[in-house]
Design a protein around this motif. Structure first.
Motif, PDB file in Angstrom:
ATOM      1  N   ASP A   1     -27.065  29.134  14.807  1.00  0.00           N
ATOM      2  CA  ASP A   1     -26.537  27.834  15.218  1.00  0.00           C
ATOM      3  C   ASP A   1     -27.607  26.805  15.579  1.00  0.00           C
ATOM      4  N   LEU A   2     -28.697  27.230  16.245  1.00  0.00           N
ATOM      5  CA  LEU A   2     -29.747  26.261  16.558  1.00  0.00           C
ATOM      6  C   LEU A   2     -30.351  25.703  15.272  1.00  0.00           C
ATOM      7  N   SER A   3     -30.480  26.557  14.265  1.00  0.00           N
ATOM      8  CA  SER A   3     -31.054  26.118  12.986  1.00  0.00           C
ATOM      9  C   SER A   3     -30.096  25.209  12.226  1.00  0.00           C
ATOM     10  N   PHE A   4     -28.857  25.649  12.020  1.00  0.00           N
ATOM     11  CA  PHE A   4     -27.981  24.840  11.177  1.00  0.00           C
ATOM     12  C   PHE A   4     -27.548  23.550  11.856  1.00  0.00           C
ATOM     13  N   SER A   5     -27.407  23.546  13.170  1.00  0.00           N
ATOM     14  CA  SER A   5     -27.006  22.306  13.829  1.00  0.00           C
ATOM     15  C   SER A   5     -28.190  21.351  14.001  1.00  0.00           C
ATOM     16  N   ARG A   6     -29.392  21.888  14.138  1.00  0.00           N
ATOM     17  CA  ARG A   6     -30.570  21.046  14.308  1.00  0.00           C
ATOM     18  C   ARG A   6     -30.826  20.165  13.084  1.00  0.00           C
ATOM     19  N   MET A   7     -30.453  20.647  11.912  1.00  0.00           N
ATOM     20  CA  MET A   7     -30.725  19.866  10.706  1.00  0.00           C
ATOM     21  C   MET A   7     -29.651  18.830  10.406  1.00  0.00           C
ATOM     22  N   MET A   8     -28.572  18.814  11.164  1.00  0.00           N
ATOM     23  CA  MET A   8     -27.509  17.845  10.922  1.00  0.00           C
ATOM     24  C   MET A   8     -27.888  16.483  11.500  1.00  0.00           C
ATOM     25  N   PRO A   9     -27.419  15.414  10.878  1.00  0.00           N
ATOM     26  CA  PRO A   9     -27.779  14.080  11.367  1.00  0.00           C
ATOM     27  C   PRO A   9     -26.991  13.687  12.621  1.00  0.00           C
ATOM     28  N   ASN A  10     -27.621  12.852  13.442  1.00  0.00           N
ATOM     29  CA  ASN A  10     -26.949  12.173  14.567  1.00  0.00           C
ATOM     30  C   ASN A  10     -26.358  13.110  15.612  1.00  0.00           C
TER      31      ASN A  10
ATOM     32  N   ALA B   1     -32.680  21.567  21.841  1.00  0.00           N
ATOM     33  CA  ALA B   1     -33.353  21.885  20.590  1.00  0.00           C
ATOM     34  C   ALA B   1     -33.471  20.617  19.745  1.00  0.00           C
ATOM     35  N   LYS B   2     -32.578  19.657  20.007  1.00  0.00           N
ATOM     36  CA  LYS B   2     -32.600  18.366  19.331  1.00  0.00           C
ATOM     37  C   LYS B   2     -31.853  17.357  20.183  1.00  0.00           C
ATOM     38  N   PRO B   3     -32.358  16.187  20.445  1.00  0.00           N
ATOM     39  CA  PRO B   3     -33.726  15.798  20.120  1.00  0.00           C
ATOM     40  C   PRO B   3     -34.710  16.493  21.056  1.00  0.00           C
ATOM     41  N   LEU B   4     -35.927  16.669  20.592  1.00  0.00           N
ATOM     42  CA  LEU B   4     -36.998  17.174  21.440  1.00  0.00           C
ATOM     43  C   LEU B   4     -37.814  15.965  21.874  1.00  0.00           C
ATOM     44  N   ASP B   5     -37.856  15.722  23.168  1.00  0.00           N
ATOM     45  CA  ASP B   5     -38.654  14.607  23.662  1.00  0.00           C
ATOM     46  C   ASP B   5     -40.125  14.864  23.330  1.00  0.00           C
ATOM     47  N   ARG B   6     -40.706  13.987  22.541  1.00  0.00           N
ATOM     48  CA  ARG B   6     -42.079  14.178  22.056  1.00  0.00           C
ATOM     49  C   ARG B   6     -43.070  14.253  23.209  1.00  0.00           C
ATOM     50  N   ASP B   7     -42.999  13.305  24.135  1.00  0.00           N
ATOM     51  CA  ASP B   7     -43.968  13.273  25.237  1.00  0.00           C
ATOM     52  C   ASP B   7     -43.863  14.518  26.104  1.00  0.00           C
ATOM     53  N   PHE B   8     -42.633  14.962  26.374  1.00  0.00           N
ATOM     54  CA  PHE B   8     -42.452  16.167  27.183  1.00  0.00           C
ATOM     55  C   PHE B   8     -43.026  17.387  26.462  1.00  0.00           C
TER      56      PHE B   8
ATOM     57  N   ALA C   1     -51.212  25.091  29.154  1.00  0.00           N
ATOM     58  CA  ALA C   1     -51.990  26.331  29.038  1.00  0.00           C
ATOM     59  C   ALA C   1     -52.498  26.452  27.602  1.00  0.00           C
ATOM     60  N   PRO C   2     -53.527  27.284  27.369  1.00  0.00           N
ATOM     61  CA  PRO C   2     -54.067  27.408  26.008  1.00  0.00           C
ATOM     62  C   PRO C   2     -53.151  28.150  25.030  1.00  0.00           C
ATOM     63  N   LEU C   3     -52.180  28.893  25.551  1.00  0.00           N
ATOM     64  CA  LEU C   3     -51.273  29.660  24.707  1.00  0.00           C
ATOM     65  C   LEU C   3     -49.837  29.210  24.973  1.00  0.00           C
ATOM     66  N   LEU C   4     -49.123  28.841  23.902  1.00  0.00           N
ATOM     67  CA  LEU C   4     -47.736  28.403  24.010  1.00  0.00           C
ATOM     68  C   LEU C   4     -46.867  29.335  23.178  1.00  0.00           C
ATOM     69  N   ILE C   5     -45.854  29.928  23.820  1.00  0.00           N
ATOM     70  CA  ILE C   5     -44.962  30.868  23.143  1.00  0.00           C
ATOM     71  C   ILE C   5     -43.535  30.334  23.255  1.00  0.00           C
ATOM     72  N   THR C   6     -42.892  30.078  22.115  1.00  0.00           N
ATOM     73  CA  THR C   6     -41.498  29.652  22.149  1.00  0.00           C
ATOM     74  C   THR C   6     -40.598  30.879  22.128  1.00  0.00           C
ATOM     75  N   VAL C   7     -39.484  30.790  22.853  1.00  0.00           N
ATOM     76  CA  VAL C   7     -38.562  31.924  22.975  1.00  0.00           C
ATOM     77  C   VAL C   7     -37.141  31.423  22.764  1.00  0.00           C
TER      78      VAL C   7
ATOM     79  N   GLY D   1     -35.247  26.773  13.742  1.00  0.00           N
ATOM     80  CA  GLY D   1     -34.681  26.669  15.084  1.00  0.00           C
ATOM     81  C   GLY D   1     -35.542  25.898  16.056  1.00  0.00           C
ATOM     82  N   PHE D   2     -35.418  26.243  17.322  1.00  0.00           N
ATOM     83  CA  PHE D   2     -36.143  25.559  18.386  1.00  0.00           C
ATOM     84  C   PHE D   2     -37.658  25.657  18.198  1.00  0.00           C
ATOM     85  N   GLY D   3     -38.159  26.850  17.911  1.00  0.00           N
ATOM     86  CA  GLY D   3     -39.595  27.039  17.728  1.00  0.00           C
ATOM     87  C   GLY D   3     -40.149  26.184  16.607  1.00  0.00           C
ATOM     88  N   ASP D   4     -39.405  26.073  15.514  1.00  0.00           N
ATOM     89  CA  ASP D   4     -39.841  25.211  14.418  1.00  0.00           C
ATOM     90  C   ASP D   4     -39.860  23.750  14.856  1.00  0.00           C
ATOM     91  N   GLY D   5     -38.898  23.356  15.678  1.00  0.00           N
ATOM     92  CA  GLY D   5     -38.880  21.988  16.186  1.00  0.00           C
ATOM     93  C   GLY D   5     -40.103  21.682  17.036  1.00  0.00           C
TER      94      GLY D   5
END
Length: 198
Positions: free
Chosen positions: A49-58, A153-160, A168-174, A182-186
């Motif tokens: 669901d995060l993947s298929f809904s993230r690609m939908m417009p608006n 997961a969408k929109p992802l605030d760019r500045d945040f 930190a030097p290592l970022l792990i999406t979960v 999905g979220f990690g790809d975003g």
């Protein structure tokens, strides 16, 4: 408000896009059983669901860390001018205290729950609590790991998101979702767009 299993919503993919998203209609899709569902079996896993809904417009796509945040997300979604998705897991909540006053969440922004200079776990939805638990275990071993609740997961605030990448030097999406789209790809797309290497 449409309340439906995440895996059943897959069958209405075309209707979501054409009948709701392209029309920018204020429909709130509440996707139950988002993520892994245990004994319900693989046909009911809500792992797309995060993947298929993230690609939908608006559309805005959210996942709460607990039942208290879920109620604030529902208020937020009901106040949006267009469509949104709120996905949450199967079963009971965590048993957290519930706020008596509902609030609107800032669109696209998450929250830093814990700082750690060794790594940051950037999680969305149900996995936030296991990430906090993992952070506690790692702290006992001298590893300081921060935890960030993405909320969106969408929109992802760019500045945040760029701020999270600098913690930190290592970022792990979960996430409890397929690794594709999905979220990690975003997060990756946002960081690549800003030429941030983490």
């Amino acid at each position: 408000v449409v309340a439906i299993y995440s895996s059943f919503m897959q069958r209405a993919y075309d209707q979501m896009i054409h009948d709701v998203c392209l029309q920018r209609l204020p429909v709130v899709f509440c996707l139950d059983r988002g993520g892994l569902v245990g004994d319900d079996g693989p046909t009911h896993h809500g792992t797309f669901d995060l993947s298929f809904s993230r690609m939908m417009p608006n559309i805005a796509v959210m996942a709460p860390k607990d039942e208290n945040e879920l109620q604030h997300m529902l208020k937020t979604a009901l106040n949006l001018p267009g469509p949104s998705v709120i996905r949450y897991p199967r079963g009971a909540g965590l048993g957290v205290p519930m706020d008596s006053q509902l609030k609107l969440l800032p669109i696209g922004k998450g929250e830093v729950l814990r700082s750690g200079e060794d790594a940051t776990l950037y999680a969305i939805g149900y996995p936030v609590q296991p990430c906090l638990d993992a952070s506690d275990i790692l702290l006992e071993k001298g590893v300081r790991v921060g935890v960030v609740n993405a909320r969106f997961a969408k929109p992802l605030d760019r500045d945040f998101t760029l701020e999270v990448a600098r913690l930190a030097p290592l970022l792990i999406t979960v996430e409890e979702n397929t690794g594709v789209g999905g979220f990690g790809d975003g997060v990756r797309e946002t960081l690549e767009g800003a030429h941030i290497d983490v």
